[in-house]
Structures are given as structure tokens and as C-alpha cells.
Motif scaffolding. Structure first.
Motif, short mmCIF file in Angstrom:
data_model
loop_
_atom_site.label_atom_id
_atom_site.label_comp_id
_atom_site.label_asym_id
_atom_site.label_seq_id
_atom_site.Cartn_x
_atom_site.Cartn_y
_atom_site.Cartn_z
N GLY A 37 0.80 -1.22 0.00
CA GLY A 37 0.00 0.00 0.00
C GLY A 37 0.83 1.27 0.00
O GLY A 37 0.29 2.36 -0.17
N ASP A 38 2.14 1.17 0.20
CA ASP A 38 3.01 2.35 0.26
C ASP A 38 3.37 2.88 -1.13
O ASP A 38 3.99 3.93 -1.22
CB ASP A 38 4.29 2.03 1.03
N TRP A 39 3.03 2.18 -2.17
CA TRP A 39 3.38 2.60 -3.52
C TRP A 39 2.25 3.45 -4.09
O TRP A 39 1.38 2.98 -4.79
CB TRP A 39 3.63 1.40 -4.43
N SER A 40 2.27 4.74 -3.79
CA SER A 40 1.27 5.65 -4.34
C SER A 40 1.94 7.01 -4.54
O SER A 40 2.99 7.30 -3.97
CB SER A 40 0.08 5.78 -3.39
N LEU A 41 1.31 7.82 -5.37
CA LEU A 41 1.84 9.16 -5.61
C LEU A 41 1.56 10.06 -4.41
O LEU A 41 0.47 10.02 -3.84
CB LEU A 41 1.18 9.76 -6.86
N PRO A 42 2.52 10.87 -4.03
CA PRO A 42 2.28 11.81 -2.93
C PRO A 42 1.22 12.84 -3.32
O PRO A 42 1.12 13.23 -4.48
CB PRO A 42 3.63 12.49 -2.71
N ALA A 43 0.46 13.29 -2.35
CA ALA A 43 -0.60 14.26 -2.61
C ALA A 43 -0.03 15.58 -3.11
O ALA A 43 -0.64 16.25 -3.95
CB ALA A 43 -1.43 14.48 -1.35
N ALA A 44 1.15 15.96 -2.62
CA ALA A 44 1.76 17.21 -3.06
C ALA A 44 2.11 17.16 -4.55
O ALA A 44 2.02 18.16 -5.25
CB ALA A 44 3.01 17.50 -2.24
N LEU A 45 2.50 15.98 -5.03
CA LEU A 45 2.83 15.84 -6.45
C LEU A 45 1.58 15.86 -7.32
O LEU A 45 1.56 16.50 -8.36
CB LEU A 45 3.60 14.53 -6.68
N THR A 46 0.54 15.17 -6.89
CA THR A 46 -0.69 15.13 -7.69
C THR A 46 -1.37 16.49 -7.73
O THR A 46 -2.09 16.79 -8.68
CB THR A 46 -1.67 14.08 -7.15
N ALA A 47 -1.15 17.35 -6.74
CA ALA A 47 -1.75 18.68 -6.75
C ALA A 47 -1.15 19.55 -7.84
O ALA A 47 -1.82 20.42 -8.38
CB ALA A 47 -1.58 19.34 -5.38
N TRP A 48 0.11 19.32 -8.18
CA TRP A 48 0.79 20.14 -9.18
C TRP A 48 0.68 19.58 -10.59
O TRP A 48 0.96 20.29 -11.55
CB TRP A 48 2.26 20.30 -8.80
N LEU A 49 0.32 18.34 -10.71
CA LEU A 49 0.23 17.71 -12.03
C LEU A 49 -1.16 17.90 -12.63
O LEU A 49 -2.15 17.96 -11.90
CB LEU A 49 0.52 16.21 -11.92
N PRO A 50 -1.24 17.98 -13.95
CA PRO A 50 -2.56 17.97 -14.58
C PRO A 50 -3.27 16.64 -14.27
O PRO A 50 -2.63 15.61 -14.09
CB PRO A 50 -2.26 18.09 -16.07
N VAL A 51 -4.57 16.68 -14.22
CA VAL A 51 -5.36 15.51 -13.81
C VAL A 51 -5.09 14.29 -14.70
O VAL A 51 -4.87 13.19 -14.18
CB VAL A 51 -6.87 15.86 -13.79
N PRO A 52 -5.04 14.42 -16.03
CA PRO A 52 -4.76 13.22 -16.84
C PRO A 52 -3.38 12.62 -16.57
O PRO A 52 -3.22 11.40 -16.55
CB PRO A 52 -4.87 13.71 -18.28
N VAL A 53 -2.40 13.47 -16.35
CA VAL A 53 -1.04 12.98 -16.07
C VAL A 53 -1.01 12.28 -14.71
O VAL A 53 -0.40 11.22 -14.57
CB VAL A 53 -0.01 14.14 -16.14
N ALA A 54 -1.66 12.86 -13.73
CA ALA A 54 -1.70 12.24 -12.39
C ALA A 54 -2.41 10.90 -12.44
O ALA A 54 -1.96 9.93 -11.80
CB ALA A 54 -2.39 13.18 -11.40
N GLU A 55 -3.51 10.81 -13.18
CA GLU A 55 -4.23 9.54 -13.31
C GLU A 55 -3.38 8.51 -14.04
O GLU A 55 -3.35 7.32 -13.66
CB GLU A 55 -5.56 9.75 -14.04
N TRP A 56 -2.66 8.94 -15.07
CA TRP A 56 -1.80 8.01 -15.82
C TRP A 56 -0.68 7.49 -14.93
O TRP A 56 -0.38 6.29 -14.93
CB TRP A 56 -1.24 8.71 -17.05
N LEU A 57 -0.04 8.39 -14.16
CA LEU A 57 1.03 7.96 -13.26
C LEU A 57 0.52 7.03 -12.18
O LEU A 57 1.19 6.05 -11.81
CB LEU A 57 1.72 9.17 -12.63
N ALA A 58 -0.67 7.31 -11.64
CA ALA A 58 -1.25 6.44 -10.61
C ALA A 58 -1.54 5.05 -11.16
O ALA A 58 -1.26 4.04 -10.51
CB ALA A 58 -2.51 7.08 -10.04
N ALA A 59 -2.07 4.99 -12.38
CA ALA A 59 -2.34 3.69 -13.00
C ALA A 59 -1.05 2.95 -13.30
O ALA A 59 -0.96 1.73 -13.10
CB ALA A 59 -3.15 3.89 -14.28
N LEU A 60 -0.05 3.67 -13.78
CA LEU A 60 1.25 3.04 -14.06
C LEU A 60 1.87 2.50 -12.78
O LEU A 60 2.39 1.38 -12.76
CB LEU A 60 2.19 4.07 -14.72
N LEU A 61 1.81 3.27 -11.72
CA LEU A 61 2.35 2.83 -10.44
C LEU A 61 1.60 1.62 -9.91
O LEU A 61 2.21 0.70 -9.36
CB LEU A 61 2.30 3.99 -9.44
#
Length: 131
Positions: A41-65
Motif C-alpha cells: 500500500g506504500d506505492w502511491s503518488l504523494p498528494a503534493a505531487l498530484t496537486a501540481w500535475l494535470p489531472v490526466p497525467v496524475a491519473e496516468w502515473l497512478a495507473a502506471l504505479l
């Protein structure tokens, strides 16, 4: 006097280089030694990073992770074993940097000595240069 100042500068840079490599080695070894304790469960994007990324990029990175979690977990399990190699790597990096610094010091020493010699040879006879 110039030669002494040059070698003092080289020794100060060598002390700074040694401290930098030692600190990096300690930090990297500590990070690698505790890397195997990460849970699934520790493998997730930090909230501070997702706040600065565009929503599609953040969703893509979360799915990739999420897709790479088993591979990342397997890699994290081998990282504590790799922490022993950090000391060897630190010694190699330090040696290369130290040899380069000593080479610069030697080149500076030779350059000052040659400059003094050429300066003394261009003076008229009977006149001595200040040392």
C-alpha cells in the motif's frame, strides 16, 4: 607562497569532497537498508505531487504505479542486499575525485614552478626575483 596556497586550496577541496562522499554514502546506505520495509500500500503518488500535475497525467502515473507495484515490491526486496555495495561505490567515487584533485594540485605546482623559472630566466644578470 603561491605553491603553498595552491596546496592548501587542494587540501580544503579534498576535505570538502571527502565529507560530501561520506554523507552521500551514509544517506544512500540508510535509504537502501530501509527500502525493503515498504508495503504494497506504500506505492502511491504523494498528494503534493498530484496537486501540481494535470489531472490526466496524475491519473496516468497512478495507473502506471499500480500496474508496476509487484515489480517495484520485488525490487525493494533486493535493495537492502545492495546497500553493502554502496561502500565500495563510495570508495571508488572518492578515489577518482581525490586523484583528480591531486592531479590539479600537481599541475598547479608545476605551472607555478615553470612560471617562476621563466620569469627568473628573463631577468637581466645580477637581478634576483623576489621569492
Amino acid at each position: 607562497m603561491v605553491i603553498v596556497l595552491g596546496w592548501v586550496l587542494v587540501l580544503l577541496l579534498l576535505a570538502l569532497w571527502s565529507g560530501l562522499v561520506w554523507s552521500g554514502q551514509a544517506l544512500l546506505a540508510a535509504m537502501l537498508a530501509h527500502a525493503g520495509t515498504l508495503g504494497v500500500g506504500d506505492w502511491s503518488l504523494p498528494a503534493a505531487l498530484t496537486a501540481w500535475l494535470p489531472v490526466p497525467v496524475a491519473e496516468w502515473l497512478a495507473a502506471l504505479l499500480e500496474n508496476l507495484t509487484p515489480q517495484l515490491q520485488a525490487l525493494a526486496g533486493t535493495l537492502p542486499w545492495l546497500s553493502g555495495g554502496v561502500s565500495v561505490l563510495a570508495w571508488v567515487v572518492w578515489s577518482v575525485g581525490a586523484l583528480l584533485l591531486l592531479g590539479v594540485g600537481l599541475a598547479m605546482h608545476v605551472a607555478v614552478a615553470l612560471w617562476r623559472k621563466s620569469r627568473n630566466s628573463t631577468l637581466p644578470s645580477g637581478v634576483t626575483a623576489l621569492r
